[in-house]
Scaffold this motif. Structure first.
Motif, mmCIF file in Angstrom:
data_model
loop_
_atom_site.group_PDB
_atom_site.id
_atom_site.type_symbol
_atom_site.label_atom_id
_atom_site.label_comp_id
_atom_site.label_asym_id
_atom_site.label_seq_id
_atom_site.Cartn_x
_atom_site.Cartn_y
_atom_site.Cartn_z
ATOM 1 N N CYS A 90 0.774 -1.426 0.255
ATOM 2 C CA CYS A 90 0.070 0.169 -0.289
ATOM 3 C C CYS A 90 0.734 1.307 0.422
ATOM 4 C CB CYS A 90 -0.793 0.329 1.123
ATOM 5 S SG CYS A 90 -2.023 1.454 0.829
ATOM 6 N N LEU A 91 1.069 2.224 -1.256
ATOM 7 C CA LEU A 91 1.337 3.297 -1.095
ATOM 8 C C LEU A 91 1.246 4.162 0.494
ATOM 9 C CD1 LEU A 91 0.802 4.590 -4.504
ATOM 10 C CD2 LEU A 91 2.155 3.457 -4.243
ATOM 11 N N GLU A 133 -9.189 -0.878 -2.624
ATOM 12 C CA GLU A 133 -8.946 -0.043 -2.985
ATOM 13 C C GLU A 133 -10.290 0.530 -1.918
ATOM 14 O OE1 GLU A 133 -6.572 2.113 -3.047
ATOM 15 O OE2 GLU A 133 -5.896 0.934 -3.684
#
Ligand code: NI
Length: 155
Positions: A90-91, A133
């Motif tokens: 995950c960013l 998301e």
């Protein structure tokens, strides 16, 4: 378009439930464009609005397949089938990867940037991205679902 700062794991904004989008206007389009630029600059395949500090049900995804750039406004998982377990990151959690179980095939219904209904069916990485998301929009992070963390040297 402008790059925005990505919110990191530990910040409260990532734990909030996001609000439905009701106006499909230029402000939304700017957010979508900024999110896409931010995601690409970070070499990500998906980004949710809370990751840039906006508590809205907005997602961008690009897993480099035939769909290209996918924009999901108010997305809902409309169907799922099977199971897959693979590594995920995950960013908002840079450098961390772990195995997460997800459905093998996922149908998602949403609106596009103009408010028109759209739907997508994804398998593999795209199915994972849809679930990851949409989780973000409900304050759920992949770290909550990791079965086993991957050690740095195995990456
Ligand atoms: Ni994420």
């Amino acid at each position: 378009m402008a790059k925005r700062e990505i919110v990191r794991f530990g910040e409260e904004v990532l734990r909030q439930k996001c609000a439905e989008v009701t106006e499909f206007n230029e402000e939304l389009w700017e957010l979508l464009d900024d999110m896409y630029e931010t995601m690409c600059a970070a070499n990500g395949v998906g980004l949710a609005a809370p990751q840039v500090g906006e508590l809205l049900r907005v997602v961008v995804i690009d897993v480099d397949d035939k769909n290209g750039r996918i924009e999901l406004i108010n997305p809902v998982i409309a169907g799922m089938r099977g199971k897959q377990t693979d590594s995920e990151g995950c960013l908002s959690h840079p450098g961390k990867y772990g195995y997460v179980e997800r459905p093998a095939k996922v149908k998602v219904k949403a609106r596009d940037r103009y408010g028109k209904p759209v739907s997508y069916i994804g398998t593999g990485l795209l199915a994972r991205a849809f679930c990851h998301e949409v989780d973000h929009l409900n304050g759920i992070l992949f770290a909550d679902k990791v079965i086993e963390w991957i050690e740095e040297e195995q990456k």
